[in-house]
Design a protein around this motif. Structure first.
Motif, PDB file in Angstrom:
ATOM      1  N   ARG B  56      13.101  20.133 -61.440  1.00  0.00           N
ATOM      2  CA  ARG B  56      12.164  20.612 -62.460  1.00  0.00           C
ATOM      3  C   ARG B  56      10.821  19.900 -62.360  1.00  0.00           C
ATOM      4  O   ARG B  56       9.761  20.512 -62.417  1.00  0.00           O
ATOM      5  CB  ARG B  56      12.743  20.304 -63.846  1.00  0.00           C
ATOM      6  N   ILE B  59       8.732  20.874 -59.243  1.00  0.00           N
ATOM      7  CA  ILE B  59       8.044  22.166 -59.295  1.00  0.00           C
ATOM      8  C   ILE B  59       6.793  22.066 -60.183  1.00  0.00           C
ATOM      9  O   ILE B  59       5.791  22.720 -59.936  1.00  0.00           O
ATOM     10  CB  ILE B  59       8.987  23.317 -59.750  1.00  0.00           C
ATOM     11  N   VAL B  60       6.858  21.224 -61.196  1.00  0.00           N
ATOM     12  CA  VAL B  60       5.696  21.035 -62.068  1.00  0.00           C
ATOM     13  C   VAL B  60       4.611  20.238 -61.334  1.00  0.00           C
ATOM     14  O   VAL B  60       3.427  20.546 -61.420  1.00  0.00           O
ATOM     15  CB  VAL B  60       6.108  20.301 -63.376  1.00  0.00           C
ATOM     16  N   MET B  63       2.038  21.140 -56.921  1.00  0.00           N
ATOM     17  CA  MET B  63       0.699  21.647 -56.612  1.00  0.00           C
ATOM     18  C   MET B  63      -0.403  20.700 -57.086  1.00  0.00           C
ATOM     19  O   MET B  63      -1.343  20.441 -56.328  1.00  0.00           O
ATOM     20  CB  MET B  63       0.503  23.076 -57.151  1.00  0.00           C
ATOM     21  N   ILE B  66      -0.599  17.930 -54.484  1.00  0.00           N
ATOM     22  CA  ILE B  66      -1.229  18.381 -53.236  1.00  0.00           C
ATOM     23  C   ILE B  66      -2.734  18.540 -53.434  1.00  0.00           C
ATOM     24  O   ILE B  66      -3.540  18.104 -52.611  1.00  0.00           O
ATOM     25  CB  ILE B  66      -0.584  19.710 -52.751  1.00  0.00           C
ATOM     26  N   ASP B  67      -3.099  19.142 -54.569  1.00  0.00           N
ATOM     27  CA  ASP B  67      -4.519  19.374 -54.840  1.00  0.00           C
ATOM     28  C   ASP B  67      -5.288  18.062 -54.932  1.00  0.00           C
ATOM     29  O   ASP B  67      -6.356  17.903 -54.345  1.00  0.00           O
ATOM     30  CB  ASP B  67      -4.664  20.178 -56.145  1.00  0.00           C
ATOM     31  N   ILE B  70      -5.699  16.528 -51.438  1.00  0.00           N
ATOM     32  CA  ILE B  70      -6.743  17.178 -50.635  1.00  0.00           C
ATOM     33  C   ILE B  70      -8.125  16.712 -51.101  1.00  0.00           C
ATOM     34  O   ILE B  70      -8.996  16.378 -50.293  1.00  0.00           O
ATOM     35  CB  ILE B  70      -6.632  18.730 -50.767  1.00  0.00           C
ATOM     36  N   LEU B  77      -9.107  22.463 -47.495  1.00  0.00           N
ATOM     37  CA  LEU B  77      -7.788  23.004 -47.131  1.00  0.00           C
ATOM     38  C   LEU B  77      -7.819  23.682 -45.772  1.00  0.00           C
ATOM     39  O   LEU B  77      -6.901  23.560 -44.976  1.00  0.00           O
ATOM     40  CB  LEU B  77      -7.357  24.025 -48.185  1.00  0.00           C
ATOM     41  N   VAL B  97      12.105  22.336 -53.051  1.00  0.00           N
ATOM     42  CA  VAL B  97      10.796  22.562 -53.667  1.00  0.00           C
ATOM     43  C   VAL B  97       9.700  22.204 -52.668  1.00  0.00           C
ATOM     44  O   VAL B  97       8.789  22.998 -52.412  1.00  0.00           O
ATOM     45  CB  VAL B  97      10.645  21.748 -54.972  1.00  0.00           C
ATOM     46  N   VAL B  99      10.003  21.831 -49.374  1.00  0.00           N
ATOM     47  CA  VAL B  99      10.117  22.661 -48.166  1.00  0.00           C
ATOM     48  C   VAL B  99       9.542  24.062 -48.422  1.00  0.00           C
ATOM     49  O   VAL B  99       8.796  24.598 -47.601  1.00  0.00           O
ATOM     50  CB  VAL B  99      11.585  22.734 -47.683  1.00  0.00           C
ATOM     51  N   SER B 100       9.870  24.648 -49.587  1.00  0.00           N
ATOM     52  CA  SER B 100       9.364  25.998 -49.897  1.00  0.00           C
ATOM     53  C   SER B 100       7.845  25.991 -50.015  1.00  0.00           C
ATOM     54  O   SER B 100       7.168  26.893 -49.497  1.00  0.00           O
ATOM     55  CB  SER B 100       9.966  26.517 -51.205  1.00  0.00           C
ATOM     56  N   ALA B 101       7.318  24.983 -50.690  1.00  0.00           N
ATOM     57  CA  ALA B 101       5.864  24.891 -50.840  1.00  0.00           C
ATOM     58  C   ALA B 101       5.216  24.684 -49.472  1.00  0.00           C
ATOM     59  O   ALA B 101       4.198  25.308 -49.157  1.00  0.00           O
ATOM     60  CB  ALA B 101       5.499  23.755 -51.789  1.00  0.00           C
ATOM     61  N   LYS B 103       6.352  25.501 -46.443  1.00  0.00           N
ATOM     62  CA  LYS B 103       6.433  26.720 -45.635  1.00  0.00           C
ATOM     63  C   LYS B 103       5.352  27.699 -46.057  1.00  0.00           C
ATOM     64  O   LYS B 103       4.692  28.318 -45.228  1.00  0.00           O
ATOM     65  CB  LYS B 103       7.796  27.395 -45.839  1.00  0.00           C
ATOM     66  N   SER B 104       5.197  27.847 -47.390  1.00  0.00           N
ATOM     67  CA  SER B 104       4.229  28.786 -47.926  1.00  0.00           C
ATOM     68  C   SER B 104       2.803  28.342 -47.595  1.00  0.00           C
ATOM     69  O   SER B 104       1.954  29.164 -47.228  1.00  0.00           O
ATOM     70  CB  SER B 104       4.432  28.897 -49.436  1.00  0.00           C
ATOM     71  N   LEU B 105       2.541  27.040 -47.693  1.00  0.00           N
ATOM     72  CA  LEU B 105       1.218  26.514 -47.337  1.00  0.00           C
ATOM     73  C   LEU B 105       0.913  26.764 -45.868  1.00  0.00           C
ATOM     74  O   LEU B 105      -0.182  27.211 -45.521  1.00  0.00           O
ATOM     75  CB  LEU B 105       1.182  24.998 -47.588  1.00  0.00           C
TER      76      LEU B 105
END
Ligand SMILES: [Zn+2]
Lengths: 221, 340
Positions: B56, B59-60, B63, B66-67, B70, B77, B97, B99-101, B103-105
């Motif tokens: 939980r 996921i909060v 991002m 990461i932001d 950067i 980016l 969480v 790994v999914s982020a 992969k998507s990035l």
């Protein structure tokens, strides 16, 4: 102005792209693969099928549950990272509501059910009025048997939808008169797109309809 | 236009346990930013990591972390050349969480994704502290989350010699520290206390010591120490904490040292590397150093900043790209293919 929708709330993995309310491409699978393995390849494939570049997307819709704890987190992490990188608005859609968007039938009580384990379901009921879906009984968790018994007391015809229908109801339970089951009981990305496209929900286009009556069972009203 | 290897920008993500972290690296050795969001205070209330809460929180936090990373790195980016992520071992829900982020990035940026084994992250810390270090070597990874002997045959080739069957060594340190009333984290406290005690005062067990067995087990030792403390308390004896700490640490160290040098010999290596959070334990470090000198084996361990206290997953992103070499392996499916 294409929207990408993602649904990983149940064992079904679903990705769709819609353009101005038209469902351009959809990939819905219920295989033994995990969402983690399938989601990104499916997003890539659906965009290719729809001939939409990721840079051309106008927004992302993602189902936010109720549903599988890990499945939802995979979908959400992917959707958030993609929205962040591509600078897109993101809209969360209730998985229960997404199910109801597949059944745009007036004069019927739509009851969406999603597995909550141990004989329980997340349940929310809806009614279509003048082309708008409104909530009648807000989401709660209840015993599946109690929900079905309660449906018998609803004055209008009842249509049950959601993964619980296939898992726990069809062939396992006697349904009261006036209670029917909807075809296609798993939530999918097309449903989420509809939720996204609804007035008041959308942060970006498209508007209009993209209902899940692909099977031709329910004509638009 | 091919970028110079030294100029390559990597965004690294780690979410294997109770910390969400991200780093931006240039060329594999230069850390431009490393942002950590720790959940330790949340889990402390429960006396351990609660996997659902960890997922939980990840996921909060992911991002925003990461932001911030950067922005702190002062890069854009679109300048990122590759994304690296820990794919395991760790808590599955927490890992997914990150790994999914990741992969998507990687997909959204159109850059390669590199999966990094968590143990590799610990091992490659040594490349930062010992620039001349090169495979092959034997690695002893000892942290709050793992105890393992890994034969590092090449930058991309690892063989697991053996790992713990139950508790990690670091877990045993923390549990015993807690029972002795020492504040968290317990590892460094026991290490300090042990210096004042007699390591042979109490005969605590050493498990799986038969030759050729490279697996570890610390749950028996943990129970033996806890039973000893309880029975001393029942008898109304004042606890000799330095002796308990020294004797417990002695048992752990002797097992680790014995197996490590056996593995060095079996694999025919001339170098032993110590990695992971418990690497900061001075008793372990000095025993390994002493034994290495006696056997004519080279010994390397990371500088303490990279391995203080616990597992220090927060340090991992900066380590993920290690020497820059391990990242050459693209892992689109994040499989542990390089491990045998
Ligand atoms: Zn670790």
């Amino acid at each position: 102005m294409s929207i990408l929708a993602i649904d990983t709330a149940t064992q079904v993995s679903s990705v769709a792209v819609a353009d101005e309310g038209k469902l351009s491409a959809e990939l819905t699978m219920q295989a033994r693969l995990t969402h983690s393995e399938t989601l990104m390849p499916h997003i890539e494939q659906v965009l290719r099928m729809a001939a939409v570049k990721k840079e051309e997307l106008a927004g992302i819709a993602v189902s936010i549950g109720p549903g599988s704890f890990t499945g939802l987190r995979i979908g959400l992490a992917a959707a958030k990272a993609m929205a962040y990188t591509l600078g897109l608005p993101i809209v969360g859609v209730s998985t229960l509501k997404a199910l109801a968007y597949h059944v745009p039938v007036p004069g019927v009580r739509i009851v969406s059910l999603l597995d909550a384990q141990k004989g329980n379901a997340y349940v929310e009921s809806y009614r279509w009025e003048q082309g708008t879906l409104s909530v009648v009984d807000a989401v709660e968790v209840a015993k599946v048997t109690d929900i079905v018994a309660h449906c018998a007391r609803i004055a209008e015809p009842v249509l049950l939808t959601g993964d619980v229908v296939q898992k726990k109801i069809i062939g396992k339970m006697e349904l009261p008169a006036g209670v029917m089951t909807a075809p296609g009981q798993y939530p999918d990305a097309a449903g989420s797109l509809c939720g996204h496209a609804r007035p008041g929900r959308a942060q970006s286009r498209p508007s209009g309809q993209c209902h899940g009556y692909r099977a031709g069972l329910y004509p638009p009203q | 236009m091919e970028k110079n290897q030294e100029e390559i920008l990597t965004l690294a993500i780690e979410s294997s346990c109770d910390e969400t972290s991200a780093a931006v690296l240039r060329g594999g050795r230069e850390v431009l930013a490393n942002i950590i969001s720790t959940q330790i205070p949340v889990h402390q209330k429960f006396g351990g990591v609660v996997p659902e809460i960890a997922s939980r929180k990840h996921i909060v936090n992911i991002m925003p972390v990461i932001d911030e990373c950067i922005r702190t790195a002062g890069v854009s980016l679109k300048d990122i050349d590759q994304v690296a992520v820990t794919y395991g071992p760790g808590l599955v829900g927490a890992l997914l969480v990150g790994v999914s982020a990741a992969k998507s990035l990687a997909f959204s940026l159109g850059v390669p994704l590199i999966g990094v084994n968590h143990l590799e992250g610990h091992i490659f810390a040594n490349f930062l502290s010992t620039p001349k270090l090169e495979p092959p070597f034997m690695a002893l990874v000892v942290s709050g989350g793992h105890t393992a002997l890994v034969d590092v045959r090449g930058y991309n080739h690892f063989k697991m010699m053996g790992q713990t069957r139950d508790d990690a060594a670091g877990e045993a340190f923390d549990k015993i520290a807690r029972v002795m009333g020492l504040p968290y984290p317990g590892g460094p406290r026991i290490d300090a206390l042990a210096k004042e005690g007699n390591p042979l005062a109490i005969d605590f067990p050493q498990a799986l010591t038969e030759k050729g067995n490279f697996e570890f087990s610390f749950s028996g030792l943990k129970s033996a120490v806890l039973n000893y403390i309880n029975s001393e308390k029942m008898k109304g004896h004042e606890l000799n904490k330095p002796d308990i700490a020294a004797s417990f640490q002695h048992s752990v160290i002797e097992v680790l040292v014995g197996k490590a040098f056996q593995a060095v010999k079996e694999a025919g290596r001339d170098t032993l590397v110590l990695a992971g959070g418990v690497a900061a334990n001075s008793g372990l470090e000095s025993r390994l150093r002493e034994e290495a000198a006696k056997r004519g084996v080279n010994f390397s361990y990371p500088s303490k900043i990279l391995c203080t206290g616990q597992c220090r997953h927060d340090r991992l992103p900066r380590l993920l790209s290690g020497s820059g070499r391990p990242l050459q392996r693209p892992v689109s499916q994040c499989s542990a293919g390089a491990w045998s």
